[in-house]
Structure formats: C-alpha cells, structure tokens
Design an enzyme around this catalytic site. Structure first.
Site, mmCIF file in Angstrom:
data_model
loop_
_atom_site.group_PDB
_atom_site.id
_atom_site.type_symbol
_atom_site.label_atom_id
_atom_site.label_comp_id
_atom_site.label_asym_id
_atom_site.label_seq_id
_atom_site.Cartn_x
_atom_site.Cartn_y
_atom_site.Cartn_z
ATOM 1 C CD GLU A 215 -2.538 1.676 0.289
ATOM 2 O OE1 GLU A 215 -2.304 2.761 -0.257
ATOM 3 O OE2 GLU A 215 -3.435 0.892 -0.087
ATOM 4 C CG ASP B 41 4.824 2.214 -7.262
ATOM 5 O OD1 ASP B 41 3.685 2.625 -7.477
ATOM 6 O OD2 ASP B 41 5.500 1.598 -8.110
ATOM 7 C CG ASP C 162 -8.300 -4.091 -4.805
ATOM 8 O OD1 ASP C 162 -8.950 -3.646 -5.755
ATOM 9 O OD2 ASP C 162 -8.737 -4.169 -3.656
ATOM 10 C CB THR D 2 -8.045 3.323 -8.246
ATOM 11 O OG1 THR D 2 -6.839 3.862 -8.789
ATOM 12 C CG2 THR D 2 -7.897 3.197 -6.750
#
Length: 1009
Positions: A580, A607, A625, A627
């Site tokens: 994350e 990253d 996962d 965006t």
C-alpha cells in the site's frame, strides 16, 4: 566617456530568437514529461519520486544557469553557443532510455534495502540527478546565453530577459500540451522523447542559420563603464531573499493547488496537464508583459515588490474561490455558455484559468522584474544566471517543502494562505529596500493585504477543502479528511434513503438504500460498505484463492477498507503481504472500518508496481487491486508490462486477479482484456450478480485451471470462507461458478484487434472519450459487449440453472441502465425461476421496489400538503417495501386516521418492530386500534410496552383503564382512572369512564348474586 552608437536589432530578429527559445521550452517539457514516465519505471509512482525528479530537474537548470551565466558575457557568438548547447542536450537525451535501463539494473538492491525511507528518497534523488544533471545543466545555460545575444544596452536587459523567459515558458505550455494530451497517447513515451530531440535539432539548426544571416546585428563591445545601481559587485541580500522566496512560492503554490483541485478535476493525466498548462501560460504571459508595462527599468525593482503583494492577495483569493466553487462554476457557465464546466476539458480549463491566471501572471512577472537590479550590460549574462539559479533553488525548496512538509502538516488551503503571507512579506521587504514608497502608504497597503488574507483564512479556509470534497460527491457527507504525504484520504458517508432511514437494524449485506461509507484517495473512491463494493472486496480474495486451492504466499496490491485482506486471511496463508503506497489508508481504515480489521498481514509501504518489479519473492496468488484506469498512477497497474512482472513473481501454479470495473468505455475494457490476455492466455472474467454491481474480477494463470465447478467442488473450503460466502449467496460451487461470464476464448474474441497498454505506450492514462474515465453510459455499452460474447448457459442442475439466471440478470441491469425498470423486473423474475437459490434476483427486485416505495412516499407527502388523501400512496409504499419502518408507519397512521383500524394494525406493529421504538406513538396508536377492534388484551400489551420506555400520560392511563375494564378488571381500571384524575382533575374522558364503571358495578354484582 561617450559611447559609440549601437545598431538596433530588427523586430524579426528578436522574434526569431524568441522563437528559438520557445522551441527550447517545448522540447524541454517534452523531455521532462517523458522522463517522468521513464523514472516511474525506475523508482515507482508517488510523491517521493515526483519530487525527486522535479528537484533534480530544477537543480540541473539552476546549476547550468549559474555556470552558463559566468561565461555568457565572454561569448562573441551566443547563437552558435546556443546551437552547440542544444545539440549537446539532444545527444544526452537521446540516450536517456538506455541510461534508465542501466540504472534499473544497478539500483534494485538499493530500492529493496531502503524502500520508501528517507534513505530511499536520497538514493532516488541522487540517481535522478545523475541521469538528468548534464542535459538540464545545458538547458539552464541557454537562458543567459540567449539573453546576452538580445541585450544591446543596459536598457535592453529587462526586455530581453522577459521576452526570452516568457517565450520559453509559453513553449513549455506547448510541450506540456503536445506531450501530455497527444504525443504519449499516440506514439508512446520513447517516441515522444525522440520528437523532443527533433525539435531541439531544428532549434539548433535555426540558431546557426540566424547567426549567419544576422552577423551585422551581433552585439558589439561597448566601453566598460561603471553604472550606478543597486547591484555593483555582490547580490544584495534583500534582493536574493525576495527572488528565492518568489521561486519558493511558485512551486509550493502549484503543489497545493493541484492537491486542492484534484477533488473536482479528477486525478487523471489531462486534469494535471490542464492545471500545469494554464499556470505556465499565465507565467509566460506575465514574463513578456512586465517589461512592456513597466518600461522604465529603474522601476522594475519596485514592480517586483508590488508583484509579490499582488501574488499574496490573489493567491489567497484562490482559497475564497475554492470555498465558493459552485458560484465560480456557475459564473464560468454563464460567461462561456458551457452548461457543466467540470464535465468537459474546455470547461475545466476555463474554471482553472479563472482561478489561476492572475496569480500566474504575478509569478511570471517576478523574475523579469528582478533583472532591474542588473545595470551593467557587460555582467548581464552572469547576473541573469545568478538570479535564475537563485529562483531555481527556491523552486526546489518550495517543491520539497510543500510536498513533504507544508501540505501534510497544514493542509492545502492553509499552505496557500501561508504562502500568501510570505509573498506579502516579500513585497514589503522589497519596497522598503528600494525606499521609493512612502512609509505610511506602504503600511496601509501591507495592512490591507494582510487583512484580506486574515479574513479569507477566518471565513473561507475552513470550508474550502470541504467544499472540494462535497463537489466531488455531492450526495455524501464528509466525515473525515487527512491530507498526508501520499495524498488526501477522505471518509464520506452516503446517508440512507428516507424510506429506510428509520430502520434500526442493517441486513448483513445492506442494500444501498440503507446508506454506506466510502474511503477515497485524492477524490477517487477506493473501497466502502456499499453492497457491490463489499461483494467485490470479498470476491477479489475468494475467486483467485479458491481457484488456486492451496495458497500459501499471497500478495495484495492496495488495502482499501481492509476487507479483502481479512477475507484472504480466512484461507490461512503462511504469508500475507499488502503493498500500500499510502500509510494513511491503513490508518484511516482501522479507524472508520473497524469491522474489517485483522491481524496477520505484513504491510509494505511502497509503490506496489515497483515492488513487484524489483522483489525476488515468489507468490502463489497476487491480488492486483487497483483503482480506475485513467486515474493518475493507476493505469500502469493495468499494463502488459506490469502483468509480465507479476507473471515472473508467480509460482508455476500461481494465480493472479485484478479488479476490473465494467462501467468503462468499451475501448478501455478491450485494452485491459487484451493486455492481460497477452501475458496470461489462461484467463477468465468473473462478475458477481448478487446485487446491482459494476465490478468484475479478472483472473489469470500460467497453467489452465480446467472446469471451474469441478475445481471448486474438489477443494475443501474453510468454514469461515463458507460463512462469508453465505452472506453473499455464493456458498455453493455451482452458484459460485455462475460468476464466470467470459472464458479465455470469449476474452480473446472480445479483445481481438485492440492495442495494448504498456509502460512505453500508456494509452489507458487517457480517457477514451472526453474527460470522464467511467460512467453509466459506458456501463451499458460494456454490458452489451459482454453479453454479445457470452456463451450459451450450461445445463440445469440440482440448484436450477444459475448460468441461465445470470444471462437474464445482466440484460436486466442493462434494461435498468436504459431506463426500462419494468423490463428489468420481468427479466429478474424469470432469472428467479431459472435458479431460485441464486441471490441476485431477489435483491435486485427488492432494490427496484424500494426506489418505487420512496416515490410512493413522496407522492403521499405531496398529497398531504395539497390537503388530499395520502392513504393509497402510503399503502403502496408499504406494499413495495414491507421492510421499511417509515413506509409501514405512514401507512398505519394514514389508515388509522380514516378509521380503518383493522388495516392499520399490522403496519403499526411492523413500524414499531422495524424501527426498534423510533416511533413511540406507533405503540399508542397500535393499542388504540386494537382496543377499537375489540382486542383489549393485545391493546393492554401494547400500552404496557409503551409505558416501559415512554411517558405515562393521562390519555394513556384512560386508554389502558378502558382495556382493563373491557376484560373485566374493574378494580385495576378504577385505580388507573383515579390516578388520572389526581393528575388532571376534571379530565372528561376519565370522568365519563368512571361513571360507566359506577353504572356497571352494581349490575355486575347483581348478576353475580
């Protein structure tokens, strides 16, 4: 001593030299834009990398300007030197991809060792500086060299510098627009770099040609005289501070504005290019206008002070504009005729221009005004280099301070106000130093400017950022905002629809009518508690992990609310790593989504894309996962390059999944499918239809997975997984497998002929149409595309035919998107007959009925206002949504008021039960209805239940007494009536009932005898 007459440059010559520097600016920003993409591959995406690259870029420019300025005054043929510098830049830039590739092999160990620590940031900055130092230093040297070519006299210095600086900045606008909006999209990153090199070669060739045609107009030596002025030998401290502070504020403002505007302009490439292009255009225009407006160079330093004061006031005014964005947007719409400015690129550009043009003009005018301190032509090149170097040092400090300290600590709006105060202070300092403005006048002006900033800070600043978030999601309520180093994390709540607002309990997978909570980063929703998001968050884990069968090492990209991590841990992997980039996401998730909190995972704050590329670890399952594609930094997580890196990190029997929204333009959907299938030929698309859902899971592996039903049935599902899937309605292998809507052959056919998204050709970073990356129109189109490629349903099974049900549910969703709810209901009911156990039809039908119930309630309220009869409307609402406490209450009350007591009873009881006592009068009315329909025992129970939590009124005592009397309890009834009369003597209803008891008492006694 008399000076010899000097030949004057013709206008065409000045324009030609300015055109050269325009080309330099264009090529320079093409280089920077391409480098930022190349360095993302080397360092990863994030503010650390961006700040490091920008700081290294600016440091090179400043170094080159300072060194080049020392030599500029000795150059006899500045155009030739400029051409040589441009050729040198091109030679180094042309090899940039190979330099980055070399560094990529050299530094992965450093990336693994330092990660996102301060040491890692230092390593990245040093590498970035090493890669860009030579070309950017050469770029920085071109400004003092060309300035010396145009300056013929002391009076020419300001105009020459302003013209060149402005032309270069306007060229930068052209470079940003060309590279950011078009070139990278069409030809790719490397080709954009090459095109920039071609522009540089053309500029060099034109400079040589201009030198040859303009020999007679070359600068000639003038007598070396000592010219009186404020800068004789050393740079005055006051001037140095103002120039440094001005440079500091420029990039600090830019970062703070982008962080604020991201809520309304979206976090995509075009929006950032719009902000940067608008600001650069205004700065270039300001550079050109300053020497034209202030022609007397002796007034330039005063102009520098006034420019700083103006920048302070207008910079603070942007906070006022942000706090009243709705009014600003309406004004832009009225002037431009653009109905929805935020819905089009032209409208966004106009909105940005309204807010940033005047501050941008002030920024651009500052450095040309500072050249007013240069009074000696023979030292002009050197001193221009010094001024440019100081302002560039300020740029570096402003960029790093705003990105790393100011915005995370103060927030974007307070940072802007702080910078406004800085500019006002710099302006006062400059005007005090020049001493040409009266003390009283200066105090009055400074006090007025400071008062403006204070008033804006007191009244507008607190609501500015909130206004941004509200503009982003006007249907929600902002409950938390955290502006951190990695971005702004917001938590918002969508309130329940009125029809469900009174319900006391939420179902396990609550429909959207019950309201939900969202977490977003920089205005982009990443996770939440809506039923579609909760389904996706679970299936992102369960689909790939169950298909794998024995996942021991799992890597998840992105944390969201933490629900995917919690679900993955139910499969008991030995290693659960979560990459994350923003630590605040995990912190805020734990605070606002405690129901999803879990332990047993290892967070990796970096990253994720770069981590996967550089790590030597191998995983059984990777959960990609991301965006929305088209959002800054996310599109490359859908690139064939990234998928290939994931493949290298997977075990031989490994499985990868990636979140894939269906409300994308079909063009974008096909690009993602083609890029994924290019790397994972064994792939499939899984789309849960247990609720209104636009989120799919794309699954791939290196080895074929075989028949999904057989594979799922053969694995032993952990009990916690079964319980979790049962809430979704997918705890059966056949129902679970019905989510598979496209297999490898379907995907291959659907993606045929599509381009690939790669690091060098990031086509997904650009919205396929307009500025929106997703929307309901796209959802309908993509659904149609999927339906055209889906194969026939499988044979019926013991659970019915779930695959046939899905092939009715998806057209039902499409029908609803087309505005045909009746057709959707028909399709959902047929799907329910196909597979009675499928969870989707019942919930989807319930959603439509709930929305219709809300409309029926609204009809009832309108009828009440018009003195009409609301009974029919409220009964319809209760029939459509029998689980709605409000609909049942309104129906029960309306029926009671028209004396339909029997019909009101069930509604009133349901209203009380569903609301958990939110309608206390429901029990009283229920008791009355039961009493009036001759059900005294039940009426007594309702009254007594109300007494446990409600007030014992005189009316309630009398009603309860009557219920007791009817049941033969004269003693209990009499006692209640007497208590009521003690509390309110002469109460008519109590007196009448007491008279009845007195009359009934003797008769009852005689009957007993």
């Amino acid at each position: 001593m008399a000076q010899s007459p000097q030949p004057v440059f013709s206008l065409w010559f000045r324009v030609a030299v300015a055109a050269l520097f325009f080309a330099s600016g264009a090529s320079g920003l093409m280089y920077e834009t391409a480098w930022s993409r190349l360095f993302q591959d080397l360092f990863g995406h994030g503010v650390h990398t961006n700040a490091a690259v920008l700081a290294a870029f600016m440091a090179g420019l400043g170094l080159g300007a300072a060194v080049g300025g020392r030599w500029a005054d000795r150059i006899a043929r500045p155009l030739v030197v400029y051409a040589v510098l441009e050729i040198g830049i091109v030679a180094v830039v042309w090899t940039s991809p190979w330099q980055v590739a070399w560094a990529d092999r050299l530094f992965p160990a450093a990336a693994q060792a330092h990660g996102e620590s301060l040491g890692g940031g230092l390593v990245r900055w040093l590498v970035a500086f090493a890669l860009v130092a030579v070309p950017t230093s050469l770029m920085g040297a071109t400004l003092p060299v060309l300035s010396r070519a145009l300056a013929r006299s002391n009076a020419d210095i300001g105009r020459a510098f302003g013209t060149l600086y402005g032309a270069n900045t306007l060229g930068a606008v052209a470079g940003v627009v060309a590279a950011g909006f078009w070139l990278i999209r069409v030809v790719g990153v490397t080709a954009t770099l090459r095109i920039g090199c071609a522009v540089g070669v053309v500029a060099a060739a034109a400079a040589l040609a201009l030198h040859m045609t303009g020999r007679a107009m070359r600068p000639v030596e003038t007598p070396r005289t000592t010219v009186a002025g404020p800068w004789k030998r050393r740079l005055p401290v006051a001037l140095g501070l103002v120039v440094f502070g001005s440079g500091f504020s420029v990039l600090a403002y830019e970062i703070a504005w982008i962080r604020s505007l991201v809520f309304v302009l979206d976090s995509n490439v075009l929006s950032f290019a719009t902000v940067l292009g608008t600001l650069l255009f205004a700065m270039g225009l300001g550079s050109i206008l300053l020497p034209l407006v202030v022609r007397d160079r002796t007034n330039h330093l005063d102009a520098l002070g006034w420019v700083q004061l103006c920048l302070g006031v207008t910079g603070a005014a942007t906070v006022l504009a942000l706090a009243n964005l709705g009014r600003v947007e309406q004004a832009v719409a009225d002037v431009t005729g653009i109905a929805e400015p935020l819905g089009s690129l032209a409208g966004r550009a106009a909105l940005t221009a309204v807010m940033l043009t005047v501050p941008g003009l002030c920024m651009g005018a500052a450095l040309p005004a500072a050249t007013g301190a240069i009074r000696n032509l023979h030292r002009s090149g050197r001193r221009i280099g010094v001024l440019y170097g100081i302002t560039t040092a300020g740029n570096i400090a402003g960029s790093l301070s705003a990105g790393y300290l100011l915005v995370p600590a103060l927030g974007a709006t307070r940072t802007v106000l702080g910078l406004a105060v800085l500019n006002i202070g710099l302006g006062v300092l400059m005007l005090v130093w020049t001493g040409r403005v009266g003390r009283r006048a200066l105090i009055a002006v400074a006090a007025a400017a400071a008062l403006v900033v204070v008033l804006i800070g007191a009244f507008a600043a607190p609501g500015a950022t909130v206004e941004m978030a509200v503009q982003r999601t006007p249907h929600s309520r902002l409950v938390s905002m955290r502006e951190g180093l990695r971005g702004t994390v917001t938590i918002s709540e969508v309130p329940p629809m009125p029809v469900m607002a009174a319900n006391a309990r939420r179902p396990p997978l609550a429909p959207v009518a019950f309201g939900y909570r969202m977490i977003a980063v920089d205005g982009v929703d990443v996770a939440g508690t809506a039923p579609d998001l909760r389904t996706t968050q679970r299936m992102q884990a369960h689909v790939p992990l169950l298909l794998h069968g024995e996942p021991r090492r799992v890597l998840q990209v992105g944390f969201g609310t933490g629900e995917t991590t919690r679900e993955a841990l139910r499969h008991a992997p030995e290693v659960m790593a979560v990459a994350e980039i923003n630590p605040d996401v995990i912190m805020e998730s734990r605070r606002w989504f405690p129901e999803f909190a879990s332990d047993g995972y290892r967070p990796i704050f970096t990253d994720a894309r770069n981590f996967i590329r550089t790590t030597d670890r191998v995983y059984d399952v990777i959960l990609n996962d991301s965006t929305y594609p088209g959002i800054s930094g996310s599109s490359l997580l859908y690139s064939a390059t990234h998928f290939a890196n994931c493949r290298r990190r997977l075990a031989p029997d490994g499985v990868i999944s990636t979140w894939l929204p269906i409300d994308l333009p079909p063009e974008s959907l096909r690009i993602i499918l083609a890029s994924f299938a290019e790397v994972f030929p064994s792939c499939s698309l899984w789309l849960p239809t247990n609720c209104w859902n636009k989120h799919a899971v794309l699954v791939g592996s290196m080895a074929p997975l075989g028949d999904p039903v057989a594979r799922l049935a053969a694995s032993d599902w952990p009990d916690e997984v079964v319980a979790s899937l049962a809430e979704l309605g997918y705890d059966d292998p056949e129902l679970f497998a019905s989510m598979l809507v496209l297999d490898a052959r379907d995907i291959e056919a659907l993606a045929a002929g599509s381009v690939l998204n790669s690091d060098d050709h990031p086509v997904l970073e650009y919205p396929a149409r307009g500025v929106e990356v997703a929307g309901e129109v796209y959802w309908e189109e993509s659904l149609r595309l999927i339906l055209e490629r889906m194969g026939p349903p499988g044979p019926p099974t013991v659970t019915g035919n779930p695959s046939a049900a899905v092939r009715r549910i998806l057209p039902g969703m499409k029908a609803l998107l087309d505005g045909q709810p009746d057709l959707a209901l028909i399709l959902y009911r047929r799907a329910q007959r196909d597979a009675p156990a499928h969870p989707g039809p019942r919930r989807l039908i319930g959603d439509i009925r709930t929305f219709r119930a809300q409309r029926a309630l609204d009809d009832g309220y309108r009828a009440m206002k018009a003195d009409g009869t609301p009974v029919a409307a409220f009964e319809r609402a209760a029939d459509l949504a029998p689980e709605s406490a409000l609909a049942r209450w309104e129906a029960g009350r309306a029926l009671f008021e028209v004396a339909r007591f029997s019909a009101s009873i069930d509604h009133l009881r349901a209203a009380h039960d569903l609301s958990d006592g939110a309608f206390p009068e429901a029990l009283l009315m229920l008791g009355d209805a039961l009493r009036l329909t001759e059900r005294p025992a039940e009426a007594e129970a309702a009254y007594r239940e109300h007494l446990e939590t409600g007030e014992e009124t005189v009316e309630l005592m009398v009603a309860l007494a009557e219920a007791l009397i009817v049941q033969g309890d004269l003693e209990g009834g009499t006692a209640l009536i007497e208590r009521a009369l003690e509390r309110q003597p002469g109460f008519d209803a109590a007196e009448a009932l007491l008279s009845t008891i007195d009359a009934v008492g003797p008769a009852a006694s005689s009957e007993a005898d």
